[in-house]
Design a protein around this motif. Sequence first.
Motif, PDB file in Angstrom:
ATOM      1  N   ILE A  45       0.833  -1.203   0.000  1.00 40.47           N
ATOM      2  CA  ILE A  45       0.000   0.000   0.000  1.00 40.47           C
ATOM      3  C   ILE A  45       0.869   1.255   0.000  1.00 40.47           C
ATOM      4  O   ILE A  45       0.535   2.263  -0.634  1.00 40.47           O
ATOM      5  CB  ILE A  45      -0.962  -0.033   1.207  1.00 40.47           C
ATOM      6  N   ILE A  46       2.004   1.196   0.677  1.00 38.56           N
ATOM      7  CA  ILE A  46       2.931   2.329   0.678  1.00 38.56           C
ATOM      8  C   ILE A  46       3.528   2.537  -0.709  1.00 38.56           C
ATOM      9  O   ILE A  46       3.620   3.666  -1.203  1.00 38.56           O
ATOM     10  CB  ILE A  46       4.049   2.100   1.713  1.00 38.56           C
ATOM     11  N   ASN A  47       3.924   1.459  -1.357  1.00 40.25           N
ATOM     12  CA  ASN A  47       4.613   1.571  -2.638  1.00 40.25           C
ATOM     13  C   ASN A  47       3.678   1.579  -3.847  1.00 40.25           C
ATOM     14  O   ASN A  47       4.106   1.960  -4.947  1.00 40.25           O
ATOM     15  CB  ASN A  47       5.611   0.414  -2.781  1.00 40.25           C
ATOM     16  N   ASN A  48       2.434   1.175  -3.642  1.00 37.12           N
ATOM     17  CA  ASN A  48       1.473   1.110  -4.751  1.00 37.12           C
ATOM     18  C   ASN A  48       0.150   1.742  -4.347  1.00 37.12           C
ATOM     19  O   ASN A  48      -0.888   1.067  -4.298  1.00 37.12           O
ATOM     20  CB  ASN A  48       1.264  -0.351  -5.173  1.00 37.12           C
ATOM     21  N   PRO A  49       0.167   3.038  -4.056  1.00 42.27           N
ATOM     22  CA  PRO A  49      -1.046   3.681  -3.540  1.00 42.27           C
ATOM     23  C   PRO A  49      -2.189   3.736  -4.545  1.00 42.27           C
ATOM     24  O   PRO A  49      -3.344   3.914  -4.144  1.00 42.27           O
ATOM     25  CB  PRO A  49      -0.554   5.094  -3.176  1.00 42.27           C
ATOM     26  N   ASN A  50      -1.894   3.579  -5.830  1.00 46.22           N
ATOM     27  CA  ASN A  50      -2.944   3.667  -6.843  1.00 46.22           C
ATOM     28  C   ASN A  50      -3.560   2.317  -7.193  1.00 46.22           C
ATOM     29  O   ASN A  50      -4.536   2.252  -7.945  1.00 46.22           O
ATOM     30  CB  ASN A  50      -2.378   4.312  -8.113  1.00 46.22           C
ATOM     31  N   ALA A  51      -2.991   1.242  -6.672  1.00 48.98           N
ATOM     32  CA  ALA A  51      -3.546  -0.090  -6.910  1.00 48.98           C
ATOM     33  C   ALA A  51      -4.540  -0.432  -5.803  1.00 48.98           C
ATOM     34  O   ALA A  51      -4.478   0.103  -4.694  1.00 48.98           O
ATOM     35  CB  ALA A  51      -2.429  -1.133  -6.945  1.00 48.98           C
ATOM     36  N   HIS A  52      -5.460  -1.338  -6.125  1.00 51.60           N
ATOM     37  CA  HIS A  52      -6.365  -1.879  -5.121  1.00 51.60           C
ATOM     38  C   HIS A  52      -5.740  -3.155  -4.560  1.00 51.60           C
ATOM     39  O   HIS A  52      -5.043  -3.878  -5.264  1.00 51.60           O
ATOM     40  CB  HIS A  52      -7.731  -2.185  -5.734  1.00 51.60           C
ATOM     41  N   HIS A  53      -6.025  -3.439  -3.292  1.00 53.26           N
ATOM     42  CA  HIS A  53      -5.415  -4.591  -2.639  1.00 53.26           C
ATOM     43  C   HIS A  53      -6.498  -5.553  -2.159  1.00 53.26           C
ATOM     44  O   HIS A  53      -7.513  -5.132  -1.580  1.00 53.26           O
ATOM     45  CB  HIS A  53      -4.539  -4.138  -1.477  1.00 53.26           C
ATOM     46  N   VAL A  54      -6.264  -6.849  -2.422  1.00 57.30           N
ATOM     47  CA  VAL A  54      -7.302  -7.855  -2.214  1.00 57.30           C
ATOM     48  C   VAL A  54      -6.725  -9.079  -1.513  1.00 57.30           C
ATOM     49  O   VAL A  54      -5.619  -9.531  -1.839  1.00 57.30           O
ATOM     50  CB  VAL A  54      -7.926  -8.298  -3.555  1.00 57.30           C
TER      51      VAL A  54
END
Length: 317
Positions: A45-54
Amino acid sequence: MNYIATYFYQENIDKGSIYGNIDKNLSDRNLIYWKTVYCLFYTSIINNPNAHHVLFTNVDDFPYRNELEKLGVIIFDDLQLSNRNQGKWATVKFFFDVIDFVCDTEFFKYDDKIMLLDTDCIAINSSDNMFERINSVTPIAAYLNGVEANKSSVFHGETLKNLEDIYFESLGLRINIGNKIGGEYFLFLKSGIADFRNKYKCLLNSNSASKLITEEQILTMISSETPFCIEHKGIYRIWTTLGYRTIPLDYNNYSFLHLPSEKEYSLSILFNECFNAPLLSQVDLKKLVNKITKLNNEPFLMIKRAVRVISNKIFNQ
């Protein structure tokens, strides 16, 4: 949409399953895995703030669920395991249940890109460039676990020759296995997964299905016919045991590090540092990862590992 995901099938009854690098009772083993889940999402989440996480799992009541949801992780908690093994690698084919779920649910759209990672991965850089590599022409990307020319070489219990023969018996196609595909990273375009899905279903329903005990075998077989895009700079599997180490000099440049022998060690410490803590900057997170893992100081890393191994033996006596 770009999705970064992991999956964990939690066993609630001890059925004698064997999990690599963890020699614990069922409850402690599950807790170790849930801590790695948290570390993966916190760092990504820190390194990929524009991706959604599932997160995909089979249980609705598990440690750190509230904290994961506060981080913004989307959780699907009612998946089932269709193809179980006994003993070693008991639940690794849950991987295919996850893909089936993604393909069948309307939540994920036709043009979504989904990255599946093992729980014991952490993010240290952005993965935007990894998503850019797949498209309608090359809809699948995976991790190269090694290259092997010897057909007598054994890969998770079966020789490469046997795997080639199983593929021919199941799908009527001859393959020549050279690249061995790892299971820690799999990125796909939902609209481009149908052919891959049909092939693994044929293999899982074949007369030889009981011989196919890992997702890596099946990924390797299918990629030998229809090559995946191989990810060379996005993720690296780093072993840090006393007897075997694979630490690349440029490890800080990868998007993800896979740390299978650090579940009980560095990842547990990272969890303690990050749990319920404010999100760090990318720079501070990388400093923390290096401080904890000691990947940039291999002699010290080996001393640290030796002390922990000895301590565990004494403690578990």
